[in-house]
Write an enzyme that holds these catalytic residues in place. Structure first.
Site, PDB file in Angstrom:
ATOM      1  N   GLN A 174       1.180  55.636 -32.196  1.00  0.00           N
ATOM      2  CA  GLN A 174       1.087  54.577 -31.209  1.00  0.00           C
ATOM      3  C   GLN A 174       2.304  54.617 -30.208  1.00  0.00           C
ATOM      4  O   GLN A 174       3.409  54.950 -30.422  1.00  0.00           O
ATOM      5  CB  GLN A 174       0.821  53.400 -31.867  1.00  0.00           C
ATOM      6  CG  GLN A 174      -0.707  53.285 -32.432  1.00  0.00           C
ATOM      7  CD  GLN A 174      -0.913  52.051 -33.277  1.00  0.00           C
ATOM      8  OE1 GLN A 174       0.004  51.780 -34.100  1.00  0.00           O
ATOM      9  NE2 GLN A 174      -2.075  51.690 -33.107  1.00  0.00           N
ATOM     10  N   ARG A 208       6.804  46.497 -31.961  1.00  0.00           N
ATOM     11  CA  ARG A 208       6.313  47.084 -33.213  1.00  0.00           C
ATOM     12  C   ARG A 208       4.989  47.652 -32.912  1.00  0.00           C
ATOM     13  O   ARG A 208       4.007  47.015 -32.403  1.00  0.00           O
ATOM     14  CB  ARG A 208       6.240  46.261 -34.339  1.00  0.00           C
ATOM     15  CG  ARG A 208       5.785  46.877 -35.601  1.00  0.00           C
ATOM     16  CD  ARG A 208       5.525  46.064 -36.856  1.00  0.00           C
ATOM     17  NE  ARG A 208       4.531  45.040 -36.516  1.00  0.00           N
ATOM     18  CZ  ARG A 208       3.369  45.494 -36.438  1.00  0.00           C
ATOM     19  NH1 ARG A 208       2.995  46.783 -36.989  1.00  0.00           N
ATOM     20  NH2 ARG A 208       2.124  44.777 -36.386  1.00  0.00           N
ATOM     21  N   VAL A 209       4.717  48.911 -33.391  1.00  0.00           N
ATOM     22  CA  VAL A 209       3.182  49.600 -33.420  1.00  0.00           C
ATOM     23  C   VAL A 209       3.137  50.106 -34.861  1.00  0.00           C
ATOM     24  O   VAL A 209       4.320  50.022 -35.637  1.00  0.00           O
ATOM     25  CB  VAL A 209       2.946  50.576 -32.271  1.00  0.00           C
ATOM     26  CG1 VAL A 209       2.775  50.161 -31.047  1.00  0.00           C
ATOM     27  CG2 VAL A 209       4.289  51.652 -32.736  1.00  0.00           C
ATOM     28  N   SER A 210       1.961  49.953 -35.587  1.00  0.00           N
ATOM     29  CA  SER A 210       1.740  50.457 -36.813  1.00  0.00           C
ATOM     30  C   SER A 210       2.042  51.839 -37.224  1.00  0.00           C
ATOM     31  O   SER A 210       2.365  52.298 -38.314  1.00  0.00           O
ATOM     32  CB  SER A 210       0.343  49.959 -37.101  1.00  0.00           C
ATOM     33  OG  SER A 210       0.068  48.648 -36.853  1.00  0.00           O
ATOM     34  N   THR A 211       1.784  52.581 -36.342  1.00  0.00           N
ATOM     35  CA  THR A 211       1.974  54.251 -36.560  1.00  0.00           C
ATOM     36  C   THR A 211       2.655  54.796 -35.715  1.00  0.00           C
ATOM     37  O   THR A 211       2.761  54.588 -34.390  1.00  0.00           O
ATOM     38  CB  THR A 211       0.645  54.971 -36.699  1.00  0.00           C
ATOM     39  OG1 THR A 211      -0.119  54.869 -35.389  1.00  0.00           O
ATOM     40  CG2 THR A 211      -0.384  54.367 -37.539  1.00  0.00           C
TER      41      THR A 211
END
Length: 185
Positions: free
Chosen positions: A14, A8-11
């Protein structure tokens, strides 16, 4: 026992590449890697939900880092409990910990609380920076693209709002908003 992976990445800007490479290096098949480009503070994520449906008793979920699974302690504890109830363990590669056994669950709970505290500190520092910037007169948001003085000048010369909007390539509602602000000031 099957290995699954979660990244997972936040945006959306990314990249998931490093996490996915690490999961593959641990032997996770590409079709068993689930991912999200979304904040970790919410447990309702598409990739995570699909992973929940796929895993079965005896499976292991590999995650590169603890904060990739989630940032909110309560959500992390709930997720770990949910997987534990299914007979699925979670292993965090960088942290070298697993939810197998009582000690593993305790360590994960403590680290989840630390991750949440770090997220709160980041938010506090960001807000402090914004307040300081505003105090120095820095304005946030998009720069105005409409020449307000030109709108006021045209309006004062008797040009109708529809014509001003047409000439300047803006919405009529923008013309009305600028004129209203001029009157209110």
């Amino acid at each position: 026992m099957r290995n699954f992976g979660y990244a997972r990445v936040s945006t959306s800007q990314q990249s998931l590449d490093l996490q996915i490479q690490a999961l593959k290096a641990e032997g996770v098949k590409p079709n068993r890697i689930f991912s999200d480009k979304a904040t970790g503070s919410k447990a309702d994520r598409e990739g995570l939900n699909l992973l929940r449906l796929k895993v079965e008793e005896g499976d292991v979920i590999l995650v590169k880092k603890l904060d990739r699974l989630g940032r909110d302690t309560a959500d992390m504890i709930q997720l770990i409990k949910e997987f534990d109830d299914m007979g699925v363990s979670v292993k965090f590669l960088d942290d070298g910990i697993s939810t197998e056994g009582t000690m593993g669950k305790m360590v994960v709970t403590i680290l989840a609380a630390v991750a949440q505290a770090e997220r709160q500190r980041i938010l506090e520092r960001t807000n402090e920076g914004r307040i300081e910037a505003r105090a120095k007169g820095i304005r946030f948001g998009r720069k105005p693209s409409v020449d307000r003085s030109q709108v006021i000048k045209l309006k004062r010369s008797g040009v109708q709002a529809s014509e001003i909007a047409k000439q300047l390539g803006i919405a009529r509602s923008t013309v009305y908003a600028i004129c209203k602000q001029e009157v209110d000031v």
